[in-house]
Design an enzyme around this catalytic site. Structure first.
Site, PDB file in Angstrom:
ATOM      1  N   ASP A 107       0.848  -1.183   0.000  1.00  0.00           N
ATOM      2  CA  ASP A 107       0.000   0.000   0.000  1.00  0.00           C
ATOM      3  C   ASP A 107       0.899   1.254   0.000  1.00  0.00           C
ATOM      4  OD1 ASP A 107      -2.955   0.981   0.481  1.00  0.00           O
ATOM      5  OD2 ASP A 107      -1.783   2.015   2.002  1.00  0.00           O
ATOM      6  N   TYR A 208      -2.549  11.465   1.859  1.00  0.00           N
ATOM      7  CA  TYR A 208      -3.435  11.611   0.700  1.00  0.00           C
ATOM      8  C   TYR A 208      -3.588  13.068   0.297  1.00  0.00           C
ATOM      9  CZ  TYR A 208      -4.559   6.742   1.512  1.00  0.00           C
ATOM     10  OH  TYR A 208      -4.466   5.383   1.669  1.00  0.00           O
ATOM     11  N   HIS A 267      -6.861  -6.692  -0.778  1.00  0.00           N
ATOM     12  CA  HIS A 267      -5.783  -5.702  -0.678  1.00  0.00           C
ATOM     13  C   HIS A 267      -4.781  -6.086   0.404  1.00  0.00           C
ATOM     14  CE1 HIS A 267      -4.007  -1.682  -0.968  1.00  0.00           C
ATOM     15  NE2 HIS A 267      -4.055  -1.602   0.347  1.00  0.00           N
TER      16      HIS A 267
END
Length: 295
Positions: A107, A208, A267
């Site tokens: 990730d 982010y 994921h």
């Protein structure tokens, strides 16, 4: 999972102007391998891998990334740009006395690992990526509405204060693998404790915000240089956030890459299929399996 006989050593290392909490295991004389976690995890995301790697003779180095858990949480969005995160890892490798190390990232840890191999390949021995898009592949995927639909949370995280308030609920929702034992109740409690540390929620979400506001992953049109270090990509195909196509066509940017798809994994691939992931890591990092064709 780490076992009682796994000796975990905790310390703090100052690198690139930030203090990182680092967990180590295995012989100090062993070849170094750095494990980089993603969002919304911390070093414990790798507990299924630390013991097997340490028992195989590797010196396993697992930091909390800046902003996470026990690591320092510098203020401001700019402190979480990819170039700073990449320098943290390069500096950590040097601070521990190495010129290079094998780097494994999942990730956001994978995004940082890709950046390190692109910009500072001299510090990377072997590279392993778990469900993290190569920047050029992600840029290409963002032309498709399907990837934007999966990336909705990236836009949500651009809002002020509300994402921080929602982080515990979002984290509990996000950490759901295809394996019922992917995250046990006591592990989930430790995750929530890590998210609740002062400044952690804002720092985690700033990753982010920096990505969107400062021209990070997926932005820009300049050519991406090839990655020449031996590279293995492990991809859980039931990823709710990333399209399976992101693991395809990587030879254009990573000559000789080996891609292994795990059809039953989400994921959280290293949690859903720890035995297979561990075997693939040990084979690749020991050099017994060389980079090669897509499987």
């Amino acid at each position: 999972m780490t076992t009682p006989e796994t000796d975990l050593r905790h310390r703090h290392v100052v690198t690139n102007g930030v203090r990182l909490h680092v967990v180590e295991a295995g012989p100090e004389s062993g070849p170094p391998v750095v494990l980089l976690h993603g969002f919304p995890e911390f070093w414990e995301g790798w507990t299924r891998q630390i013991g097997p790697l340490a028992r195989a003779g590797f010196r396993v180095i697992v930091p909390d990334l800046r902003g996470y858990n026990l690591s320092e949480k510098p203020p401001g969005v700019r402190a979480y740009r990819v170039s700073a995160l990449q320098e943290d890892v390069a500096g950590l490798i040097r601070a521990l006395g190495y010129t290079r190390a094998d780097v494994v990232g999942h990730d956001w840890g994978g995004i940082i690992a890709w950046a390190l191999a692109l910009r500072q390949p001299e510090v990377v021995g072997r590279l392993v990526i778990l469900n993290a898009p190569h920047p050029a592949a992600y840029r290409r995927a963002l032309r498709r509405p399907a990837q934007w639909a999966r990336s909705w949370y990236v836009l949500f995280f651009q809002l002020p204060w509300l994402p921080e308030q929602m982080l515990p609920r979002f984290g509990r929702w996000a950490l759901r693998g295809t394996n019922p034992a992917a995250y046990l109740p006591d592990e989930r409690r430790r995750y929530e404790k890590a998210w609740a540390r002062p400044g952690a929620a804002t720092a985690m979400i700033h990753y982010y915000r920096a990505m969107v506001r400062l021209g990070g992953l997926g932005r820009g049109g300049s050519p991406v240089p090839p990655i020449r270090v031996p590279t293995l990509v492990l991809w859980g195909e039931r990823d709710a956030a990333l399209l399976p196509e992101l693991a395809g066509g990587l030879e254009e940017w990573v000559p000789g890459v080996r891609v292994v798809r795990l059809p039953r994994a989400s994921h959280w691939v290293m949690r859903d299929e720890p035995l297979r992931v561990n075997n693939l890591l040990l084979e690749f990092l020991s050099g017994s399996v060389l980079p090669g064709p897509v499987t």
